[in-house]
Write a protein that holds these residues in place. Structure first.
Motif, PDB file in Angstrom:
ATOM      1  N   ASP A  18       0.820  -1.206   0.000  1.00  0.00           N
ATOM      2  CA  ASP A  18       0.000   0.000   0.000  1.00  0.00           C
ATOM      3  C   ASP A  18       0.855   1.258   0.000  1.00  0.00           C
ATOM      4  OD1 ASP A  18       0.820  -0.862   2.573  1.00  0.00           O
ATOM      5  OD2 ASP A  18      -0.583   0.541   3.500  1.00  0.00           O
ATOM      6  N   ALA A  19       2.123   1.146   0.423  1.00  0.00           N
ATOM      7  CA  ALA A  19       3.022   2.300   0.443  1.00  0.00           C
ATOM      8  C   ALA A  19       3.432   2.733  -0.962  1.00  0.00           C
ATOM      9  CB  ALA A  19       4.260   1.995   1.279  1.00  0.00           C
ATOM     10  N   LEU A  20       3.195   1.882  -1.958  1.00  0.00           N
ATOM     11  CA  LEU A  20       3.498   2.278  -3.334  1.00  0.00           C
ATOM     12  C   LEU A  20       2.665   3.492  -3.743  1.00  0.00           C
ATOM     13  CD1 LEU A  20       3.618  -1.179  -5.189  1.00  0.00           C
ATOM     14  CD2 LEU A  20       5.496   0.066  -4.112  1.00  0.00           C
ATOM     15  N   ALA A  21       1.528   3.655  -3.094  1.00  0.00           N
ATOM     16  CA  ALA A  21       0.603   4.727  -3.476  1.00  0.00           C
ATOM     17  C   ALA A  21       1.175   6.113  -3.249  1.00  0.00           C
ATOM     18  CB  ALA A  21      -0.714   4.568  -2.711  1.00  0.00           C
ATOM     19  N   THR A  22       2.192   6.243  -2.392  1.00  0.00           N
ATOM     20  CA  THR A  22       2.737   7.561  -2.072  1.00  0.00           C
ATOM     21  C   THR A  22       4.062   7.843  -2.773  1.00  0.00           C
ATOM     22  OG1 THR A  22       3.896   6.710  -0.118  1.00  0.00           O
ATOM     23  CG2 THR A  22       1.621   7.485   0.190  1.00  0.00           C
ATOM     24  N   ALA A  23       4.565   6.904  -3.569  1.00  0.00           N
ATOM     25  CA  ALA A  23       5.891   7.064  -4.183  1.00  0.00           C
ATOM     26  C   ALA A  23       5.797   7.791  -5.515  1.00  0.00           C
ATOM     27  CB  ALA A  23       6.551   5.709  -4.378  1.00  0.00           C
ATOM     28  N   ASP A  24       6.822   8.594  -5.800  1.00  0.00           N
ATOM     29  CA  ASP A  24       6.911   9.238  -7.108  1.00  0.00           C
ATOM     30  C   ASP A  24       7.309   8.236  -8.191  1.00  0.00           C
ATOM     31  OD1 ASP A  24       6.397  11.889  -6.126  1.00  0.00           O
ATOM     32  OD2 ASP A  24       8.429  11.888  -5.319  1.00  0.00           O
ATOM     33  N   THR A  25       8.184   7.297  -7.807  1.00  0.00           N
ATOM     34  CA  THR A  25       8.651   6.266  -8.736  1.00  0.00           C
ATOM     35  C   THR A  25       8.475   4.903  -8.087  1.00  0.00           C
ATOM     36  OG1 THR A  25      10.294   7.720  -9.767  1.00  0.00           O
ATOM     37  CG2 THR A  25      10.635   5.355 -10.025  1.00  0.00           C
ATOM     38  N   VAL A  26       7.895   3.971  -8.813  1.00  0.00           N
ATOM     39  CA  VAL A  26       7.704   2.604  -8.332  1.00  0.00           C
ATOM     40  C   VAL A  26       8.556   1.672  -9.188  1.00  0.00           C
ATOM     41  CG1 VAL A  26       6.086   0.688  -8.050  1.00  0.00           C
ATOM     42  CG2 VAL A  26       5.391   3.030  -7.454  1.00  0.00           C
ATOM     43  N   VAL A  27       9.457   0.937  -8.560  1.00  0.00           N
ATOM     44  CA  VAL A  27      10.327  -0.013  -9.257  1.00  0.00           C
ATOM     45  C   VAL A  27       9.854  -1.422  -8.935  1.00  0.00           C
ATOM     46  CG1 VAL A  27      12.693  -0.843  -9.568  1.00  0.00           C
ATOM     47  CG2 VAL A  27      12.267   1.580  -9.065  1.00  0.00           C
ATOM     48  N   VAL A  28       9.576  -2.217  -9.967  1.00  0.00           N
ATOM     49  CA  VAL A  28       9.120  -3.592  -9.784  1.00  0.00           C
ATOM     50  C   VAL A  28      10.270  -4.531 -10.126  1.00  0.00           C
ATOM     51  CG1 VAL A  28       7.447  -5.350 -10.473  1.00  0.00           C
ATOM     52  CG2 VAL A  28       6.761  -2.942 -10.358  1.00  0.00           C
ATOM     53  N   ALA A  29      10.689  -5.299  -9.139  1.00  0.00           N
ATOM     54  CA  ALA A  29      11.795  -6.235  -9.354  1.00  0.00           C
ATOM     55  C   ALA A  29      11.369  -7.378 -10.275  1.00  0.00           C
ATOM     56  CB  ALA A  29      12.269  -6.788  -8.010  1.00  0.00           C
ATOM     57  N   ALA A  30      12.355  -8.097 -10.795  1.00  0.00           N
ATOM     58  CA  ALA A  30      12.091  -9.214 -11.698  1.00  0.00           C
ATOM     59  C   ALA A  30      11.385 -10.351 -10.976  1.00  0.00           C
ATOM     60  CB  ALA A  30      13.393  -9.714 -12.306  1.00  0.00           C
ATOM     61  N   CYS A  31      10.644 -11.147 -11.737  1.00  0.00           N
ATOM     62  CA  CYS A  31      10.002 -12.331 -11.174  1.00  0.00           C
ATOM     63  C   CYS A  31      10.718 -13.575 -11.668  1.00  0.00           C
ATOM     64  CB  CYS A  31       8.521 -12.383 -11.549  1.00  0.00           C
ATOM     65  SG  CYS A  31       8.168 -12.403 -13.318  1.00  0.00           S
ATOM     66  N   ALA A  32      10.798 -14.575 -10.815  1.00  0.00           N
ATOM     67  CA  ALA A  32      11.534 -15.790 -11.150  1.00  0.00           C
ATOM     68  C   ALA A  32      10.760 -16.687 -12.105  1.00  0.00           C
ATOM     69  CB  ALA A  32      11.869 -16.562  -9.880  1.00  0.00           C
ATOM     70  N   ASP A  33       9.433 -16.670 -12.033  1.00  0.00           N
ATOM     71  CA  ASP A  33       8.606 -17.588 -12.815  1.00  0.00           C
ATOM     72  C   ASP A  33       7.590 -16.789 -13.610  1.00  0.00           C
ATOM     73  OD1 ASP A  33       7.127 -19.610 -13.882  1.00  0.00           O
ATOM     74  OD2 ASP A  33       6.388 -20.413 -11.974  1.00  0.00           O
ATOM     75  N   ILE A  34       7.835 -16.639 -14.909  1.00  0.00           N
ATOM     76  CA  ILE A  34       6.924 -15.849 -15.730  1.00  0.00           C
ATOM     77  C   ILE A  34       5.626 -16.588 -16.008  1.00  0.00           C
ATOM     78  CG2 ILE A  34       8.838 -14.631 -16.831  1.00  0.00           C
ATOM     79  CD1 ILE A  34       8.247 -16.363 -19.351  1.00  0.00           C
ATOM     80  N   ASP A  35       5.587 -17.885 -15.740  1.00  0.00           N
ATOM     81  CA  ASP A  35       4.373 -18.659 -15.997  1.00  0.00           C
ATOM     82  C   ASP A  35       3.387 -18.605 -14.836  1.00  0.00           C
ATOM     83  OD1 ASP A  35       5.211 -19.503 -18.537  1.00  0.00           O
ATOM     84  OD2 ASP A  35       6.440 -21.074 -17.650  1.00  0.00           O
ATOM     85  N   THR A  36       3.798 -18.035 -13.722  1.00  0.00           N
ATOM     86  CA  THR A  36       2.912 -17.860 -12.579  1.00  0.00           C
ATOM     87  C   THR A  36       2.397 -16.427 -12.566  1.00  0.00           C
ATOM     88  OG1 THR A  36       4.097 -19.505 -11.270  1.00  0.00           O
ATOM     89  CG2 THR A  36       2.738 -17.921 -10.068  1.00  0.00           C
ATOM     90  N   ALA A  37       1.095 -16.261 -12.487  1.00  0.00           N
ATOM     91  CA  ALA A  37       0.516 -14.919 -12.492  1.00  0.00           C
ATOM     92  C   ALA A  37       1.022 -14.127 -11.293  1.00  0.00           C
ATOM     93  CB  ALA A  37      -1.004 -15.011 -12.455  1.00  0.00           C
ATOM     94  N   PRO A  38       1.357 -12.851 -11.474  1.00  0.00           N
ATOM     95  CA  PRO A  38       1.835 -12.048 -10.353  1.00  0.00           C
ATOM     96  C   PRO A  38       0.737 -11.874  -9.305  1.00  0.00           C
ATOM     97  CG  PRO A  38       1.436 -10.674 -12.286  1.00  0.00           C
ATOM     98  CD  PRO A  38       1.324 -12.090 -12.737  1.00  0.00           C
ATOM     99  N   PRO A  39       1.090 -11.639  -8.049  1.00  0.00           N
ATOM    100  CA  PRO A  39       0.095 -11.494  -6.986  1.00  0.00           C
ATOM    101  C   PRO A  39      -0.927 -10.405  -7.316  1.00  0.00           C
ATOM    102  CG  PRO A  39       2.297 -11.641  -6.065  1.00  0.00           C
ATOM    103  CD  PRO A  39       2.471 -11.515  -7.542  1.00  0.00           C
ATOM    104  N   PRO A  40      -2.215 -10.681  -7.152  1.00  0.00           N
ATOM    105  CA  PRO A  40      -3.234  -9.682  -7.486  1.00  0.00           C
ATOM    106  C   PRO A  40      -3.069  -8.374  -6.730  1.00  0.00           C
ATOM    107  CG  PRO A  40      -4.222 -11.849  -7.182  1.00  0.00           C
ATOM    108  CD  PRO A  40      -2.803 -11.966  -6.749  1.00  0.00           C
ATOM    109  N   ASP A  41      -2.627  -8.450  -5.456  1.00  0.00           N
ATOM    110  CA  ASP A  41      -2.467  -7.207  -4.709  1.00  0.00           C
ATOM    111  C   ASP A  41      -1.333  -6.358  -5.260  1.00  0.00           C
ATOM    112  OD1 ASP A  41      -0.622  -9.097  -3.893  1.00  0.00           O
ATOM    113  OD2 ASP A  41      -0.668  -8.509  -1.779  1.00  0.00           O
ATOM    114  N   LEU A  42      -0.290  -7.001  -5.789  1.00  0.00           N
ATOM    115  CA  LEU A  42       0.798  -6.267  -6.427  1.00  0.00           C
ATOM    116  C   LEU A  42       0.309  -5.599  -7.708  1.00  0.00           C
ATOM    117  CD1 LEU A  42       3.791  -5.476  -6.841  1.00  0.00           C
ATOM    118  CD2 LEU A  42       4.105  -7.705  -7.958  1.00  0.00           C
ATOM    119  N   VAL A  43      -0.415  -6.350  -8.534  1.00  0.00           N
ATOM    120  CA  VAL A  43      -0.937  -5.806  -9.786  1.00  0.00           C
ATOM    121  C   VAL A  43      -1.848  -4.613  -9.499  1.00  0.00           C
ATOM    122  CG1 VAL A  43      -2.385  -6.291 -11.798  1.00  0.00           C
ATOM    123  CG2 VAL A  43      -0.724  -7.999 -11.013  1.00  0.00           C
TER     124      VAL A  43
END
Length: 319
Positions: free
Chosen positions: A60-85
């Motif tokens: 939820d702290a992403l909401a206050t940032a000017d820049t949001v950096v998303v790190a790489a995911c290890a498994d591209i075949d697994t859908a990313p967490p809905p709360d992250l999306v």
């Protein structure tokens, strides 16, 4: 852009996360003000398969940032967490600058923020990104893309390239160059990630074409033409082109060109041959022709490629 939030999640990769922390999270007093940096994610988030990260900041702290950096995911075949999306999408709607490192592009794509935009990711996964998200304009050859409010990087070290690019945008080239020297990395690398991708070998096809390909590969130093290939295969040029394209996805001429570039890469990496001699051995004719086509295919000239990828042991053995 003064605040940066790094988004971690189950399956995030260590190298790219560490690159963001080193660039944005350490004030080396290169300028009067640096970034207000936070690592955000669920408590005890696994990172890279080795570590668990404790942070007082949730997604939820992403909401206050000017820049949001998303790190790489290890498994591209697994859908990313809905709360992250959802958090990434909300940050975008609020006007934050979004940055993905390597396969973090799959998170941004799942959030819909790459639709209609040019983006990149690790060359091994570019085709999967394009197939899964057809509205994304995937460029597999570059180290990073900058669409002003959405930026993406290719694999691993290209994440550092993009982070330094962002520092240059925010604080100027002199500060970014000074930081690069502190980190002992180049402030800007020549070319794109095409030079790092595995050189394509001759594909397996129907026996008749496989034999033709083998015959051609043994004669790449000769000025082969499509009519030469057609005569060897006992076909018309039109029929050969139709069958070859159906089997390989490339026209005979494009396949020949690709194999000549592949052979040139091998010779640059493993021999002391001059560019002029390599041009002859690959059927390019002249050094100028080789340099032009090589730069167009890989984004760097042959001499730069050799300096980067020279196999010292192989070159010595060949010599």
């Amino acid at each position: 852009m003064t605040s940066v939030a790094l988004a971690l999640y189950d399956g995030a990769m260590l190298f790219e996360a560490a690159a963001a922390c080193e660039v944005f999270g350490v004030d080396r007093e290169l300028t009067d003000t640096w970034y207000d940096f936070r690592v955000c994610g669920p408590r005890r988030s696994p990172l890279g398969g080795w570590l668990r990260v404790d942070t007082p900041y949730g997604l939820d702290a992403l909401a206050t940032a000017d820049t949001v950096v998303v790190a790489a995911c290890a498994d591209i075949d697994t859908a990313p967490p809905p709360d992250l999306v959802a958090a990434v999408r909300a940050a975008h709607d609020r006007g934050a600058r979004l940055v993905s490192l390597c396969t973090g592009a799959f998170v941004l794509a799942a959030a819909g923020v790459l639709d209609g935009r040019r983006a990149t990711t690790h060359w091994e996964h570019a085709a999967a990104l394009a197939a899964r998200y057809p509205r994304v304009q995937v460029d597999p050859d570059v180290l990073y893309t900058d669409e002003t409010t959405v930026l993406t990087s290719a694999g691993k070290a290209a994440g550092m390239d993009l982070c330094l690019h962002i520092v240059a945008l925010d604080h100027g080239a002199a500060v970014a160059n000074a930081l690069a020297r502190r980190l002992v990395v180049p402030p800007h690398r020549a070319g794109g990630q095409a030079q790092y991708a595995t050189a394509p070998a001759a594909p397996d096809t129907a026996p008749a074409l496989a034999g033709l390909q083998h015959w051609a590969l043994e004669r790449l130093d000769e000025p082969l033409t499509v009519p030469d290939l057609a005569r060897r295969a006992n076909m018309s040029t039109r029929n050969l082109t139709r069958r070859f394209t159906a089997a390989t996805g490339l026209t005979p001429l494009r396949w020949l060109h690709t194999q000549r570039i592949r052979r040139a890469r091998e010779l640059l990496e493993t021999t002391d041959d001059s560019v002029e001699l390599i041009a002859t051995r690959t059927g390019m004719g002249t050094a100028a022709t080789l340099r032009r086509h090589f730069h167009r295919a890989l984004g760097v000239p042959p001499d730069t490629y050799r300096h980067t990828f020279r196999d010292r042991h192989g070159a010595a053995a060949a010599g």
